[in-house]
Design an enzyme around this catalytic site. Structure first.
Site, PDB file in Angstrom:
ATOM      1  N   ARG A  86       0.802  -1.234  -0.126  1.00 19.13           N
ATOM      2  CA  ARG A  86       0.131   0.235   0.012  1.00 19.13           C
ATOM      3  C   ARG A  86       0.842   1.272  -0.173  1.00 19.13           C
ATOM      4  NH1 ARG A  86      -3.113   2.920   4.861  1.00 19.13           N
ATOM      5  NH2 ARG A  86      -4.361   4.356   3.465  1.00 19.13           N
ATOM      6  N   ARG A 236      -9.443  14.359  12.726  1.00 24.26           N
ATOM      7  CA  ARG A 236      -9.298  15.481  11.657  1.00 24.26           C
ATOM      8  C   ARG A 236     -10.665  16.231  11.668  1.00 24.26           C
ATOM      9  NH1 ARG A 236      -7.408  11.485   7.074  1.00 24.26           N
ATOM     10  NH2 ARG A 236      -6.324  10.200   8.627  1.00 24.26           N
TER      11      ARG A 236
END
Ligand code: AMP
Length: 396
Positions: A86, A236
């Site tokens: 990834r 976030r």
């Protein structure tokens, strides 16, 4: 060679391994955490039995210990058939998975200015794995690649053009591997060709993003230049007024500090003042905790707004799809979100929603809903394993 595929996912202080057979069935998982710290630890299949990992072990040591652990359990022989990695940011350079060679590695390195916290650690994993298995074909799968089909009107910001031309400032989007999996899986469930399937895919985990997929191609997505934009997430902020940067500068909070606050101390955690865990947040909200209730409400309202916004990119909607830890498991979030969208014709079937689609073949929408609504468990590792198998065996 053995008939297994290894998937490697490197974080700043962690390393996750997935082992798959040729049918892309998971055979085992490995996890090393707290790398570089005194209490670094590693285990296979979350079985609670930790492997021998030296204190302050780095990614290379963790990889060697996990691979040996897999061998000791007869899960891995000499070497895997292919390895998939990834990689967070592929910039505009990668529109699909790439077979790793020195040129591809140099390009990933160049993309590091766009993801300084992620690409360098991803490369650490790649280098360690190449050292351990120099003869095995290795493939990089990028979080951004699926979104390279975004049209310019969706990826350009309303900024001076030179920002894009000189520095590549544009919307890239992330979670592409998961959104691609949602496309494939929902096409299967809806009995359509992926290239003729149009969905809105909401990936709601600790990080959250939503993507409009039109006839198999990503055409809009909520994350941007960085994974900070868009939905409210665990820690976030998602979208904020850009004027906040100058406002807080005048209050003595500089850009570096603000970046940290927006990434780590905001979102559900910042709003609730107590947790970024959706399970705890819902329990607190139900107990009358006002801040937790508001955090949940802001999360769901922002998501509802974005579902509406994604409709602007579609001419047909075959399904709205929920995934990720929250998307798959929180009936409450799905219910509170869709309660805002009656005007668009979304309607849940409460019983199916409560059972997370398990009893209704993934479908949680009411028969009267204008659009099907599905819950699908994401499987990014399987997508990476497939890419490694397809590209790697062509070149192995
Ligand atoms: P992920 O990053 O995909 O692992 O998702 C993490 C998020 O999923 C956290 O906010 C968890 O609280 C949330 N989550 C996991 N399981 C559940 C559940 N059963 N109900 C509600 N939220 C959950």
């Amino acid at each position: 060679m053995d008939d297994v595929i290894l998937v490697v996912n490197c974080g700043s202080s962690s390393l996750k391994l997935g082992l798959f057979n040729r049918d892309l069935e998971s055979l085992a998982t490995g996890l090393a955490e707290r790398l570089g710290q005194d209490d670094a630890r590693a285990e296979i299949d979350s079985n609670g039995k930790t492997l021998d990992l030296p204190a302050k072990a780095d990614h290379q040591q963790a990889l060697e210990v996990l691979v040996q652990g897999l061998r000791d359990q007869d899960l891995l022989g000499e070497q895997p058939l292919a390895i998939g990695h990834r990689v967070v940011h592929g910039g505009e350079a990668f529109t699909a998975p790439a077979l790793l060679d020195d040129d591809v590695i140099a390009t990933i390195d160049r993309c590091a200015s766009l993801a300084p916290l992620h690409n360098p650690v991803n490369l650490t994993g790649i280098r360690a794995t190449r050292k351990l298995f120099p003869e095995v074909p290795q493939v990089a799968v990028f979080d951004t690649a699926f979104h390279q089909t975004l049209p310019a009107h969706a990826y350009l910001y309303g900024l001076p053009r030179r920002f894009y031309e000189d520095w590549g400032v544009r919307r890239y989007g992330f979670h592409g591997t998961s959104h691609y999996y949602m496309l494939r899986r929902s096409a299967e469930l809806l009995e359509r060709e992926p290239g003729q399937t149009s969905i809105i895919s909401a990936h709601l985990g600790n990080g959250c993003s939503i993507t409009a997929i039109r006839d198999g191609r990503s055409v809009d997505t909520s994350m941007g230049l960085t994974p900070l934009e868009g939905l409210v997430m665990g820690t976030r902020s998602g979208d904020i007024d850009p004027g906040l940067v100058a406002f807080l500068d005048r209050k003595g909070i500089d850009a570096g500090e603000l970046d940290r606050i927006l990434n780590r101390e905001s979102g559900l955690l910042g709003l609730s003042g107590s947790t970024n865990d959706m399970r705890k947040l819902v329990a607190l909200a139900d107990d009358g905790d006002r801040a937790a209730g508001q955090a949940l409400a802001v999360f769901c309202f922002r998501l509802a707004r974005y579902i509406g916004a994604m409709m602007a990119s579609l001419d047909r909607l075959d399904a709205l799809v929920f995934t990720g830890g929250i998307g798959e498991n929180s009936a409450r979030v799905r219910q509170d979100t869709l309660a805002h969208l009656g005007l668009l014709g979304f309607r849940l079937e409460p019983d199916a929603n409560h059972h997370h689609g398990h009893k209704s073949g993934h479908r949680i929408s009411h028969d009267d809903s204008r659009f099907p609504i599905l819950v699908i468990a994401t499987n990014e590792e399987a997508v990476i394993a497939r890419a490694a198998l397809e590209q790697g065996s062509d070149h192995g």
